[in-house]
Design a protein around this motif. Structure first.
Motif, PDB file in Angstrom:
ATOM      1  N   GLY A 172       0.923  -1.262  -0.125  1.00 34.53           N
ATOM      2  CA  GLY A 172       0.114   0.072   0.015  1.00 34.53           C
ATOM      3  C   GLY A 172       0.854   1.269  -0.058  1.00 34.53           C
ATOM      4  O   GLY A 172       0.563   2.308  -0.667  1.00 34.53           O
ATOM      5  N   ASP A 173       1.873   1.328   0.659  1.00 34.80           N
ATOM      6  CA  ASP A 173       2.942   2.327   0.722  1.00 34.80           C
ATOM      7  C   ASP A 173       3.561   2.663  -0.553  1.00 34.80           C
ATOM      8  O   ASP A 173       3.695   3.746  -0.750  1.00 34.80           O
ATOM      9  CB  ASP A 173       3.828   2.205   1.822  1.00 34.80           C
ATOM     10  CG  ASP A 173       3.305   2.449   3.485  1.00 34.80           C
ATOM     11  OD1 ASP A 173       1.956   2.850   3.516  1.00 34.80           O
ATOM     12  OD2 ASP A 173       3.826   1.995   4.230  1.00 34.80           O
TER      13      ASP A 173
ATOM     14  N   LYS B  99       2.378   1.901  -3.290  1.00 37.03           N
ATOM     15  CA  LYS B  99       1.380   2.253  -4.295  1.00 37.03           C
ATOM     16  C   LYS B  99       1.085   3.789  -3.996  1.00 37.03           C
ATOM     17  O   LYS B  99       1.017   4.395  -5.145  1.00 37.03           O
ATOM     18  CB  LYS B  99       0.064   1.590  -4.230  1.00 37.03           C
ATOM     19  CG  LYS B  99       0.088   0.157  -4.682  1.00 37.03           C
ATOM     20  CD  LYS B  99      -1.075  -0.611  -4.772  1.00 37.03           C
ATOM     21  CE  LYS B  99      -0.925  -2.027  -5.457  1.00 37.03           C
ATOM     22  NZ  LYS B  99      -2.224  -2.910  -5.327  1.00 37.03           N
ATOM     23  N   THR B 100       1.268   4.275  -2.606  1.00 35.41           N
ATOM     24  CA  THR B 100       1.067   5.649  -2.699  1.00 35.41           C
ATOM     25  C   THR B 100       2.114   6.221  -3.319  1.00 35.41           C
ATOM     26  O   THR B 100       1.902   7.379  -3.740  1.00 35.41           O
ATOM     27  CB  THR B 100       0.778   5.793  -1.092  1.00 35.41           C
ATOM     28  OG1 THR B 100      -0.153   5.332  -0.520  1.00 35.41           O
ATOM     29  CG2 THR B 100       1.051   7.241  -0.550  1.00 35.41           C
TER      30      THR B 100
ATOM     31  N   ARG C  73       1.794   6.471  -7.143  1.00 33.46           N
ATOM     32  CA  ARG C  73       0.901   7.531  -7.317  1.00 33.46           C
ATOM     33  C   ARG C  73       1.229   9.123  -7.403  1.00 33.46           C
ATOM     34  O   ARG C  73       0.911   9.841  -8.106  1.00 33.46           O
ATOM     35  CB  ARG C  73      -0.426   7.412  -6.399  1.00 33.46           C
ATOM     36  CG  ARG C  73      -1.495   6.056  -6.978  1.00 33.46           C
ATOM     37  CD  ARG C  73      -2.772   6.424  -6.185  1.00 33.46           C
ATOM     38  NE  ARG C  73      -2.680   6.335  -4.728  1.00 33.46           N
ATOM     39  CZ  ARG C  73      -2.593   5.222  -3.850  1.00 33.46           C
ATOM     40  NH1 ARG C  73      -2.709   4.140  -4.664  1.00 33.46           N
ATOM     41  NH2 ARG C  73      -2.286   5.260  -2.602  1.00 33.46           N
ATOM     42  N   CYS C  74       2.234   9.226  -6.298  1.00 33.44           N
ATOM     43  CA  CYS C  74       2.842  10.542  -6.154  1.00 33.44           C
ATOM     44  C   CYS C  74       3.666  10.884  -7.278  1.00 33.44           C
ATOM     45  O   CYS C  74       3.656  11.705  -7.909  1.00 33.44           O
ATOM     46  CB  CYS C  74       3.486  10.606  -4.715  1.00 33.44           C
ATOM     47  SG  CYS C  74       4.571  12.126  -4.799  1.00 33.44           S
TER      48      CYS C  74
ATOM     49  N   THR D 175      10.750   6.407  -7.309  1.00 32.07           N
ATOM     50  CA  THR D 175       9.472   5.797  -6.391  1.00 32.07           C
ATOM     51  C   THR D 175      10.140   5.281  -5.223  1.00 32.07           C
ATOM     52  O   THR D 175       9.498   5.542  -4.168  1.00 32.07           O
ATOM     53  CB  THR D 175       8.824   4.474  -7.149  1.00 32.07           C
ATOM     54  OG1 THR D 175       8.160   5.319  -8.304  1.00 32.07           O
ATOM     55  CG2 THR D 175       7.791   3.873  -6.108  1.00 32.07           C
TER      56      THR D 175
ATOM     57  N   CYS E 259       5.585  12.011  -0.142  1.00 36.13           N
ATOM     58  CA  CYS E 259       5.290  12.897  -1.295  1.00 36.13           C
ATOM     59  C   CYS E 259       5.185  14.145  -1.178  1.00 36.13           C
ATOM     60  O   CYS E 259       5.564  14.932  -1.974  1.00 36.13           O
ATOM     61  CB  CYS E 259       3.729  12.174  -1.563  1.00 36.13           C
ATOM     62  SG  CYS E 259       3.181  13.083  -3.179  1.00 36.13           S
TER      63      CYS E 259
END
Length: 109
Positions: free
Chosen positions: A16-17, A19-20, A23-24, A43, A51
């Motif tokens: 999850g981290d 993926k965050t 996205r950033c 990334t 981010c």
């Protein structure tokens, strides 16, 4: 008393981290157009530094201008925690920088 997490819970949170961070990079660093090694390195640092810190950085400005080499050369500047240079971060940033700069060789393949 602290909760003990299972390996599965830790892995889910880590994914999850990541993926965050992705996205950033996609939103603020034109990530959809970055060479894969540059995207991976950026990334990684975004995952580590956050981010909100990275999206305003000179690194992201260089990425958005298409100056990947200048962006890659920004990695070593992010080697501090609590205002102190940490050897572990120096090593991590050098590895990320090397990955970032490897885009040139990836374009030749």
């Amino acid at each position: 008393q602290q909760k003990a997490y299972t390996d599965e819970e830790i892995a889910e949170r880590w994914v999850g981290d990541i993926k965050t961070a992705e996205r950033c990079v996609n939103r603020y660093a034109n990530g959809f157009h970055l060479p894969q090694p540059v995207f991976d390195a950026v990334t990684s640092i975004t995952f580590n530094c956050g981010c909100s810190n990275m999206r305003k950085s000179t690194m992201y400005k260089h990425l958005n201008n298409g100056d990947y080499k200048a962006a890659c050369n920004e990695f070593p500047k992010w080697n501090k925690a609590g205002g102190k240079v940490l050897n572990g971060l120096v090593i991590r940033r050098e590895k990320e920088k090397a990955l970032c700069l490897s885009y040139a060789s990836s374009l030749l393949q």
